[in-house]
Design a protein around this motif. Structure first.
Motif, PDB file in Angstrom:
ATOM      1  N   SER A  78       7.700  14.706 -82.436  1.00 25.43           N
ATOM      2  CA  SER A  78       8.440  15.289 -81.319  1.00 25.43           C
ATOM      3  C   SER A  78       9.920  15.359 -81.699  1.00 25.43           C
ATOM      4  O   SER A  78      10.407  14.506 -82.435  1.00 25.43           O
ATOM      5  N   SER A 117       1.444  22.326 -78.702  1.00 26.81           N
ATOM      6  CA  SER A 117       2.634  21.497 -78.596  1.00 26.81           C
ATOM      7  C   SER A 117       2.339  20.007 -78.514  1.00 26.81           C
ATOM      8  O   SER A 117       3.035  19.206 -79.095  1.00 26.81           O
ATOM      9  N   GLU A 118       1.337  19.595 -77.818  1.00 30.06           N
ATOM     10  CA  GLU A 118       1.069  18.169 -77.603  1.00 30.06           C
ATOM     11  C   GLU A 118      -0.018  17.610 -78.519  1.00 30.06           C
ATOM     12  O   GLU A 118      -0.519  16.526 -78.283  1.00 30.06           O
ATOM     13  N   SER A 119      -0.384  18.306 -79.566  1.00 29.28           N
ATOM     14  CA  SER A 119      -1.462  17.851 -80.448  1.00 29.28           C
ATOM     15  C   SER A 119      -1.029  16.661 -81.294  1.00 29.28           C
ATOM     16  O   SER A 119       0.093  16.597 -81.768  1.00 29.28           O
ATOM     17  N   ASN A 120      -1.970  15.724 -81.465  1.00 30.67           N
ATOM     18  CA  ASN A 120      -1.763  14.617 -82.397  1.00 30.67           C
ATOM     19  C   ASN A 120      -2.232  15.079 -83.760  1.00 30.67           C
ATOM     20  O   ASN A 120      -3.409  15.300 -83.977  1.00 30.67           O
ATOM     21  N   GLU A 177      14.113  19.058 -74.611  1.00 27.24           N
ATOM     22  CA  GLU A 177      13.420  18.634 -75.833  1.00 27.24           C
ATOM     23  C   GLU A 177      14.395  18.543 -76.995  1.00 27.24           C
ATOM     24  O   GLU A 177      13.981  18.319 -78.107  1.00 27.24           O
TER      25      GLU A 177
END
Length: 181
Positions: A78, A117-120, A177
């Motif tokens: 991030s 966007s939020e993928s690990n 962000e």
């Protein structure tokens, strides 16, 4: 008299042959010098290309993603984190989903990775784009500075300003962000 005419004919023939030899040697010398100059020019152009390819590639990616809030710099996971992998995040909205295109230096290569966007995801999951010895990003306000080091340890830097803010483009992809906007 025929002997004298023969002798004059032989001298004329020898003169023409010597003149032709001088001309041939001159042509070969000019060609050799030209080839040498061409090789030096090609080497210089290749050197300049290799020195600038990383920064040019990243700059083109930033310019193609230029929208308010679409560019951020930070850690790999991030822009808010500092996980040791300095990463450029380029956000893109497709059919209501926000995608994060990450460009970063990892394991001797410049990598690129496009994910939700939020993928690990791990850094090794990206695609190696170019071999390099370093890539670093800095961002202040709407200005991104790219520092790259090629495989021969030559450094090149470029600074890019987001044009979307200069042109008054509306729209916002990310908020708070650390991105542009």
């Amino acid at each position: 008299m025929s002997r004298r005419g023969e002798q004059q004919h032989n001298i004329e023939g020898a003169f023409v042959l010597v003149l032709f030899a001088v001309f041939a040697i001159t042509v070969i010398a000019v060609l050799a010098l030209g080839a040498n100059s061409y090789q030096r020019l090609v080497a210089r152009d290749n050197d300049a290309y290799n020195r600038r390819i990383i920064t040019s590639y990243v700059a083109a990616k930033i310019r193609s993603s230029d929208a308010v809030g679409s560019v951020a710099v930070g850690g790999f996971t991030s822009p808010k984190t500092n996980d040791g992998i300095n990463t450029l995040h380029l956000y893109l909205e497709v059919e209501g989903d926000i995608y994060d295109q990450r460009i970063y230096f990892y394991d001797g290569h410049v990598y690129e990775l496009l994910t939700l966007s939020e993928s690990n995801i791990e850094p090794e999951d990206g695609s190696p784009i170019l071999e390099a010895h370093g890539l670093d990003f800095e961002m202040e306000d709407d200005v991104v500075t790219i520092h790259a080091k090629d495989t021969e340890d030559r450094e090149n830097s470029i600074t890019i300003s987001a044009r979307s803010l200069l042109n008054g483009t509306k729209g916002k992809l990310i908020e708070d962000e650390g991105g542009v906007g």
